[in-house]
Design an enzyme around this catalytic site. Sequence first.
Site, PDB file in Angstrom:
ATOM      1  N   SER A 185      -7.923  42.173 -63.229  1.00  0.00           N
ATOM      2  CA  SER A 185      -6.944  43.258 -63.244  1.00  0.00           C
ATOM      3  C   SER A 185      -7.459  44.387 -64.120  1.00  0.00           C
ATOM      4  O   SER A 185      -8.311  44.182 -64.986  1.00  0.00           O
ATOM      5  CB  SER A 185      -5.589  42.774 -63.788  1.00  0.00           C
ATOM      6  OG  SER A 185      -5.662  42.540 -65.186  1.00  0.00           O
ATOM      7  N   VAL A 186      -6.950  45.585 -63.872  1.00  0.00           N
ATOM      8  CA  VAL A 186      -7.213  46.736 -64.722  1.00  0.00           C
ATOM      9  C   VAL A 186      -5.884  47.444 -64.961  1.00  0.00           C
ATOM     10  O   VAL A 186      -5.095  47.625 -64.025  1.00  0.00           O
ATOM     11  CB  VAL A 186      -8.229  47.707 -64.082  1.00  0.00           C
ATOM     12  CG1 VAL A 186      -8.424  48.940 -64.968  1.00  0.00           C
ATOM     13  CG2 VAL A 186      -9.560  47.010 -63.837  1.00  0.00           C
ATOM     14  N   TYR A 220     -13.415  44.159 -52.575  1.00  0.00           N
ATOM     15  CA  TYR A 220     -14.608  43.499 -53.083  1.00  0.00           C
ATOM     16  C   TYR A 220     -15.837  43.606 -52.200  1.00  0.00           C
ATOM     17  O   TYR A 220     -16.917  43.159 -52.592  1.00  0.00           O
ATOM     18  CB  TYR A 220     -14.279  42.035 -53.400  1.00  0.00           C
ATOM     19  CG  TYR A 220     -13.351  41.966 -54.600  1.00  0.00           C
ATOM     20  CD1 TYR A 220     -13.847  42.067 -55.885  1.00  0.00           C
ATOM     21  CD2 TYR A 220     -11.971  41.890 -54.428  1.00  0.00           C
ATOM     22  CE1 TYR A 220     -13.010  42.064 -56.984  1.00  0.00           C
ATOM     23  CE2 TYR A 220     -11.117  41.880 -55.520  1.00  0.00           C
ATOM     24  CZ  TYR A 220     -11.652  41.968 -56.797  1.00  0.00           C
ATOM     25  OH  TYR A 220     -10.814  41.975 -57.886  1.00  0.00           O
ATOM     26  N   GLU A 227      -6.088  42.408 -52.457  1.00  0.00           N
ATOM     27  CA  GLU A 227      -6.273  43.452 -51.442  1.00  0.00           C
ATOM     28  C   GLU A 227      -7.695  43.313 -50.897  1.00  0.00           C
ATOM     29  O   GLU A 227      -8.658  43.508 -51.638  1.00  0.00           O
ATOM     30  CB  GLU A 227      -6.056  44.836 -52.049  1.00  0.00           C
ATOM     31  CG  GLU A 227      -4.639  45.042 -52.564  1.00  0.00           C
ATOM     32  CD  GLU A 227      -4.486  46.331 -53.358  1.00  0.00           C
ATOM     33  OE1 GLU A 227      -3.893  47.282 -52.810  1.00  0.00           O
ATOM     34  OE2 GLU A 227      -4.968  46.386 -54.507  1.00  0.00           O
ATOM     35  N   ARG A 267     -12.039  54.667 -64.185  1.00  0.00           N
ATOM     36  CA  ARG A 267     -12.937  54.862 -65.319  1.00  0.00           C
ATOM     37  C   ARG A 267     -14.096  53.868 -65.307  1.00  0.00           C
ATOM     38  O   ARG A 267     -14.816  53.738 -66.291  1.00  0.00           O
ATOM     39  CB  ARG A 267     -12.166  54.731 -66.632  1.00  0.00           C
ATOM     40  CG  ARG A 267     -11.043  55.749 -66.775  1.00  0.00           C
ATOM     41  CD  ARG A 267     -10.364  55.631 -68.126  1.00  0.00           C
ATOM     42  NE  ARG A 267      -9.190  56.497 -68.205  1.00  0.00           N
ATOM     43  CZ  ARG A 267      -8.419  56.597 -69.284  1.00  0.00           C
ATOM     44  NH1 ARG A 267      -8.699  55.901 -70.372  1.00  0.00           N
ATOM     45  NH2 ARG A 267      -7.368  57.397 -69.285  1.00  0.00           N
ATOM     46  N   GLY A 268     -14.244  53.118 -64.202  1.00  0.00           N
ATOM     47  CA  GLY A 268     -15.359  52.201 -64.081  1.00  0.00           C
ATOM     48  C   GLY A 268     -15.137  50.850 -64.716  1.00  0.00           C
ATOM     49  O   GLY A 268     -16.074  50.060 -64.849  1.00  0.00           O
ATOM     50  N   LEU A 296     -13.391  48.175 -63.618  1.00  0.00           N
ATOM     51  CA  LEU A 296     -13.618  47.091 -62.660  1.00  0.00           C
ATOM     52  C   LEU A 296     -15.106  46.936 -62.369  1.00  0.00           C
ATOM     53  O   LEU A 296     -15.648  45.826 -62.386  1.00  0.00           O
ATOM     54  CB  LEU A 296     -12.861  47.343 -61.363  1.00  0.00           C
ATOM     55  CG  LEU A 296     -13.103  46.273 -60.294  1.00  0.00           C
ATOM     56  CD1 LEU A 296     -12.490  44.951 -60.708  1.00  0.00           C
ATOM     57  CD2 LEU A 296     -12.587  46.707 -58.932  1.00  0.00           C
ATOM     58  N   THR A 297     -15.778  48.031 -62.086  1.00  0.00           N
ATOM     59  CA  THR A 297     -17.203  47.956 -61.759  1.00  0.00           C
ATOM     60  C   THR A 297     -18.000  47.346 -62.901  1.00  0.00           C
ATOM     61  O   THR A 297     -18.897  46.521 -62.683  1.00  0.00           O
ATOM     62  CB  THR A 297     -17.740  49.355 -61.408  1.00  0.00           C
ATOM     63  OG1 THR A 297     -17.034  49.856 -60.270  1.00  0.00           O
ATOM     64  CG2 THR A 297     -19.228  49.305 -61.089  1.00  0.00           C
ATOM     65  N   PHE A 329      -6.872  30.012 -56.764  1.00  0.00           N
ATOM     66  CA  PHE A 329      -7.259  29.839 -58.161  1.00  0.00           C
ATOM     67  C   PHE A 329      -7.188  31.173 -58.889  1.00  0.00           C
ATOM     68  O   PHE A 329      -7.670  31.330 -59.959  1.00  0.00           O
ATOM     69  CB  PHE A 329      -8.669  29.246 -58.263  1.00  0.00           C
ATOM     70  CG  PHE A 329      -9.713  29.950 -57.412  1.00  0.00           C
ATOM     71  CD1 PHE A 329     -10.395  31.051 -57.908  1.00  0.00           C
ATOM     72  CD2 PHE A 329     -10.014  29.499 -56.138  1.00  0.00           C
ATOM     73  CE1 PHE A 329     -11.348  31.706 -57.142  1.00  0.00           C
ATOM     74  CE2 PHE A 329     -10.979  30.137 -55.369  1.00  0.00           C
ATOM     75  CZ  PHE A 329     -11.651  31.227 -55.869  1.00  0.00           C
TER      76      PHE A 329
END
Length: 418
Positions: free
Chosen positions: A92-93, A132, A128, A100-101, A103-104, A418
């Site tokens: 999560s973010v 990915y 979603e 702002r990067g 997740l990346t 999971f």
Amino acid sequence: MAKDSASHPGYAELRVLRRDDWDNWYDTLIRGFGGVPEAAEERELWNSLTEFDRSLGAWDGDACVGTAGAFSFRLTVPGGAAVPAAGVTMVSVAATHRRRGVLTSMMRRQLDDVRAWGWPLAVLTASEPEIYGRFGYGIGTFHVNSEIDTARVRLSVPPGTDDVRLRYAVAADVLDVCEAVYARKVPGRPGMLVRTPGWERLRLLDPESDRDGGSPLQCVLAERDGEVVGYVRFRVKPEWDAGGPKGVVHLRDTEALDPAAQAALWRFLFDIDLTSTVKAYGRPVDEAWQYQVSDIRRCALRVRDSLHVRLVDLGAALEARTYQAPVDVVLEVEDAFCPWNAGRWRLSGDAKGASCERTTDAADLALSVRELGAAYLGGVSLEALGAAGRVRELRQRALAETSVGFASAVAPWLPHGF
């Protein structure tokens, strides 16, 4: 679970999760998924399962603004081997730190870590599905959700079904024998998870807040000659209208060691008194009951994506599985996010084993690591991906030959999230 909300790390600091930060970290995750608190028993279970040294947090000062974790799984692949895989989870973010990067940066660090751990695969279920693919994950398994009108649908059962004895049991009291049945099923279907200690508790999780007016979790065992050959866990939600009872059976999970035991358990679900519907979610797309029902249209089948697969060590991953028909193909692989996988690989294999090594030979097929992830467990056809323009055939017949080799005789299936 997985949620994208961001993109440039900016001032967020990425670090391995400390035990005393777990509550803050987990609260950030819960808020990212809507902020509804979980039952205490559910929260305690996820705390006990968290692998702290494989979990990451993004921090803006004292505030946790991003979460990502990984579980140490072994995943069944075609041929029956159980291959080490990172079960990517709890991603999560914070909404305040979108684009702002974050997740990346977490995905970058996580895949580097998985490679360092020596695990060939990473897998996840996505909140979603569009998120990915850009990190090299392909949709490798699907499952079926159904709402079966048992007032009108009947089962045609195989010989021996009447010889199976059914009895109620307390789910917690028979957990070991149920897990033994599950363990015997794991090698036979790609996508299944070897359950390590602690994970068996997930199938018994039964907070009252999740029952929606239904009963506590119930369990029935199937036995033959004194041996447990199957089980089913479920709840019943009583409902009535002017015409009488129309209760709903909610299937939690079921496994059986042979067709007769499986049919006996499904027939039991169909015949529970005062009910007229069985709701079964997250089941295999080729499960036998679908071919035993009198009217498939009244089962309201819906197929959706399940496990997303990422080849982290491409050569090791392709060597870990077998191929139902001989393959000898040179793959030109694109992998911008994990460039160590990019380039040409010669895959040679059959039902006994495989080798996959770097080569300078001319390529037969060109595709990205995402397509390899989708096809890896045998449930998605490389030829279908080719028809979608996602695999290019560079040698005539190479696509059809390779597609047959990659296929699985049984549909891959993830038994639980999971």
